[in-house]
Design an enzyme around this catalytic site. Sequence first.
Site, short mmCIF file in Angstrom:
data_model
loop_
_atom_site.label_atom_id
_atom_site.label_comp_id
_atom_site.label_asym_id
_atom_site.label_seq_id
_atom_site.Cartn_x
_atom_site.Cartn_y
_atom_site.Cartn_z
N TRP A 327 0.85 -1.20 0.00
CA TRP A 327 0.00 0.00 0.00
C TRP A 327 0.89 1.25 0.00
O TRP A 327 0.59 2.24 -0.66
CB TRP A 327 -0.91 0.00 1.23
N HIS A 328 2.01 1.16 0.73
CA HIS A 328 2.89 2.33 0.82
C HIS A 328 3.65 2.58 -0.48
O HIS A 328 4.01 3.72 -0.76
CB HIS A 328 3.89 2.15 1.97
N GLY A 329 3.91 1.56 -1.23
CA GLY A 329 4.63 1.80 -2.47
C GLY A 329 4.78 0.54 -3.29
O GLY A 329 4.87 -0.56 -2.74
N PHE A 475 1.98 7.97 -1.41
CA PHE A 475 1.26 6.72 -1.18
C PHE A 475 -0.16 6.81 -1.69
O PHE A 475 -0.88 5.88 -1.70
CB PHE A 475 1.28 6.34 0.30
#
Lengths: 475, 77
Positions: A327-329, A475
């Site tokens: 989800w963050h990257g 993000f």
Amino acid sequence: MLFNSVLFAIFFAVFFALYTFATRTTSAKLTLILIGSCVFYASWDYRYVPLLLGTAIFDFFIARAMEVARADRVRRKRLLAVSIIVNLGVLGFFKYINFLLGSAYGLMDLVGISAPSFFIEVALPVGISFYTFQSMSYTIDVYRGTLYGRNHPLGFLAGVAFFPHLVAGPIIRTSVLLPQFESFRTLPWQAYRRGLMLIAVGLFNKSVADLLSQVVDRIYGAPGAPTMLEAWTATLAFAGQVYGDFSGYTDIAIGVALLLGFEIPPNFDLPYLSRSPAEIWRRWHMSLSTWLRDYVYLPLVKRDYLAGRNPRPYRALFITVILAGLWHGATWMFVAWGLVQGMILTANHVLFDRYPKFKRKVNTSTGLGAVLAIGVTFYFWLLGVVMFRAPNIGKVGEVVRAMHFGTSPGSFTWSASLTLFFVIVGLVTGHAVSWLTNRHRTFQESIAFWPMLVFWMTFALAFGGIAPSFVYFQF
Amino acid sequence: MQSVHAFITENFLDGDGAGLTETTALLQTGIVDSIGMLKLLVFLRDSFQVKLPEEEVRPENLMNLRTIVALVGRYRG
């Protein structure tokens, strides 16, 4: 349009004036919120406004159809599947398509097949991970029956697009925001004062983060391995930067929403004072942690539970945390970060489960015991922080090695030591002001309130705006 | 209520349930975490023959002792 920019100040002043003085009815206020939010979003990239509205409108109609088919469980399930596929499909296309292509090409290379180098040129719509999750949770909640599908789209659309939380959260549950949008109320004047305070604190923390970012960029961007002192300085600085940056953004978002009469739940609760990795996950980016718990982790274990079997929580935990990483990257580094976090969390849970007395000691000890628990937790957090910041796995190895086995005692200069001192001051300051504004019961009524507010604003004006953006926008 | 109280005290509070009331926020305070939630659900299923429909397996039902007891009351076999 950054929260800490003059442009946003002008935008908000105009919006606030129109909202307060020029709109009377609920639908007029909601329409203004929707238009204002679209203008806010268009300032980032106007091409993606239809995407934002399109996904929200789609989910609105899916939820509506679910409401009509309330007695038809199969149809509701199908509608939910369509909503999830479309939402994740949109998110996947914009955020993960080139990651998937790159990974596929890498795999082809590995087995000796000549891989093409075709990638899709697509800009990542700002905040897509936030508003997709927000919108999707509505259809899931309607499916579960915890919300009913609304007849009119305006409240829901304004809630998803609501500009304070649109591009970097917090991810607010529809069940929290929608009732506030459907029935406007006047908050007590203390709420407006608190809103102002949170904006000032947010701007202050963002400025501290910007100052810390200069140390981080210099050391992480330098070629070659850092010394032990540099590695610790840069990593502590990044821990302070990412907290100040994100909690600062959240505080401004909550403050702005309060000035408009809406209450958004907190997103941070002094996470660096946590006594275990599990606790830090509960106190950091709380809106994402609880979202993942409710919409990923629980569905993963539910099937076994409902079938009468014993669920496998650790497998679900691992999958959830890896997804949190992704989800963050869209990089393998974030997958690796998720794996490491999964291992740390699993070890934490197993340890506490096997030794409940130890768990109790960790959670209730005072003095040295508490310092030790906080220190160990923060140490594990820092290992994740390195993975978050380092540009590649090679740099992660260099920094982590330097933190533990770095030598170069000759580099222990006064200026480097002073830098470390200021980094620690910055790190502590971030939590100190958050404690003061969120935990201190009488601060808002104290004589120090207005002078501190002026100090925070002045500091933000003097030192803010160094970094080009907020870390979590990516993000 | 008493057996749920006893289970939480035994499993999540190391035997000290003195401060546990029917409105103590179990999830918010971290007394019951994500792994603990499952333990609790399995306990309710096995001890009270609670058969929950899919949509009732959600954190809101495990917020505190009162919501748990209400859940058991609704779905006890």
